[in-house]
Enzyme design. Structure first.
Site, PDB file in Angstrom:
ATOM      1  CB  CYS A 106      -7.815  -2.819  27.122  1.00 42.34           C
ATOM      2  SG  CYS A 106      -8.644  -1.847  28.407  1.00 42.34           S
ATOM      3  CG  HIS A 143      -7.513  -6.668  26.810  1.00 44.88           C
ATOM      4  ND1 HIS A 143      -8.432  -6.175  27.710  1.00 44.88           N
ATOM      5  CD2 HIS A 143      -8.247  -7.105  25.772  1.00 44.88           C
ATOM      6  CE1 HIS A 143      -9.653  -6.316  27.236  1.00 44.88           C
ATOM      7  NE2 HIS A 143      -9.554  -6.875  26.037  1.00 44.88           N
TER       8      HIS A 143
END
Length: 460
Positions: A76, A132
């Site tokens: 991510c 993220h």
């Protein structure tokens, strides 16, 4: 050469804020889905079960569907850092989750994608998971609704669980993010907008309302075809990567298979995919019913893929097809919902320069490592100017239409002829007949001197 239609579109969007222009600047709706693999592309070489995702499939069929799109990294944080900054992992040093992004020299002082749009007069809004590890702030967004995880049912693991959720659907994060995006689309805007909506499912845990699980009876779940000896020709570094993945329900893929819960897990993933699809559908429907439908560019993509048993792995974080291949579709107002397929390999690094060109914005001052795909919208067979590369933990892979080549940090290699071996079961790296091909592909990768050292782990 670009078509007259595309050229006209680009001409009328420069300069951005001209008061004399006849056509207003293009809006952007930016839709990201977490951990979504490409099973819904219905590729029989990958998966033969059903995936209920009519909204995402329908959108892909209504625009440019990039069927050979790949992430910059199969985790991510490095994936999202790359597409939001336009800077590749091997330059930023962000190769994995939990790295200190603020310390990356390549990311100092740059304009992220939303910052660039905001600078040029756009209203920017983010709902849900877009970044993220790369801290969003007021300099990026006019409105910001951060991602928070849904509570898991009592007694279940906060990361790896699946089954029915215990809260109303309207209280789930993804429902709220879609609702916020819908409200933003329904508002009047006196300037162009860049609205981003990040759906967290099908990231684990796979807990969703029961009706989604009911769509996938266990006796109809198809387990991906697995070669029992698939791992025998892999270098030890590859084995270490999948052995080190976080466990599912206290065990690896093998334990899940032995316990007879593999179908249950896949059911949870598929149900979560359909739940995510419903949220995407709600946002797309809102756009279609809004006054902005004929002046908005829409992009839909997943940040990376996910193994559900392929290559004896149940997670992400590999350099094989399952973890690197992504959903990526784009629609401009000119397409009039007449879709087409683009098979040229492309990268999520291309998001930044593509959206900049399609909206007529100038390029940012910092170096972008992707390429605009605007030309492919006119000529789907046009070659991308550079190789499509994915990085993970300083390991690299390059993907062409025919081959996947992997070079691990210690020099170990894998090579797959995807025309003959679409499941990547037969590693050809030690076959002397492929030495010339391997050499050519190796030269496409950045060498050691061109790669940044990994940024240190975050504290705490």
């Amino acid at each position: 050469m670009k078509s007259q239609v595309l050229l006209m579109m680009l001409l009328i969007t420069t300069p951005l804020m001209s008061e004399t222009r006849e056509t207003p600047p293009r809006n952007v709706l930016f839709l990201a889905v977490d951990d979504l693999n490409t099973w819904l592309l219905s590729n029989p070489d990958r998966y033969t079960g059903k995936v209920i995702a009519p909204n995402m499939v329908g959108f892909a069929q209504s625009g440019a569907n990039f069927t050979n799109a790949f992430t910059a990294s199969p985790k991510c944080s490095p994936s999202r850092t790359a597409f939001i900054s336009g800077v590749a992992p091997w330059r930023s040093g962000i190769y994995d989750n939990a790295q200190d992004i603020s310390g990356s020299p390549a990311l100092q002082g740059i304009q992220t994608l939303p910052m660039h749009f905001k600078k040029h007069g756009y209203y920017t809004a983010s709902f849900g998971k877009i970044t993220h590890g790369y801290r969003s702030n007021k300099d990026w967004w006019d409105r910001y609704l951060p991602h928070t995880r849904d509570p898991v049912p009592p007694g279940q693991h906060k990361e790896f669980s699946w089954g029915p959720i215990h809260i109303p659907e309207e209280e789930m994060g993804d429902w709220k993010y879609a609702t916020a995006a819908i409200e933003a689309l329904n508002q009047p805007h006196d300037r162009p907008f860049f609205i981003a909506c990040g759906i967290f499912h099908p990231h684990t845990p796979w807990n969703v309302p029961p009706r989604y699980l009911d769509m996938y009876p266990l006796d109809q779940i198809v387990i991906p075809e697995i070669a029992e000896d698939d791992l025998h020709d892999l270098p030890q570094t590859a084995i270490d990567l999948i052995a080190g993945a976080r466990p599912v329900e206290g065990g690896t893929y093998y334990k899940a298979l032995k316990k007879g819960i593999l179908k249950h897990a896949i059911q949870g993933y598929l149900a979560s995919t359909t739940f995510a699809d419903d949220q995407i559908g709600r946002v797309l429907d809102a756009l279609d019913q809004s006054p902005h439908r004929d002046n908005t560019i829409v992009v839909l993509f997943s940040d990376h893929g996910y193994h559900l048993g392929e290559k004896h792995h149940f997670h992400k974080g590999t350099l094989w097809e399952e973890a690197t291949h992504v959903i990526f579709a784009l629609r401009t107002p000119e397409m009039d919902k007449k879709g087409f397929v683009i098979q040229t390999p492309v990268s999520l690094l291309d998001l930044y320069p593509t959206l900049v060109e399609l909206t007529g914005l100038p390029l940012p001052e910092h170096q972008l490592d992707g390429f605009s795909l605007a030309g492919l919208l006119e000529n789907p067979d046009e070659a991308r100017p550079g190789p499509v590369i994915t990085a993970y933990q300083e390991h690299l892979t390059v993907r062409t239409r025919k081959f996947r080549y992997i070079r691990y940090k210690d020099g170990q290699e894998e090579l797959y002829d995807r025309d003959k071996d679409p499941k990547e079961w037969n590693n050809l790296a030690t076959n002397p007949e492929y030495d010339a091909i391997k050499k050519t592909l190796r030269q496409l990768l950045p060498d050691e001197s061109q790669m940044s050292s990994p940024m240190p782990a975050t504290k705490g």
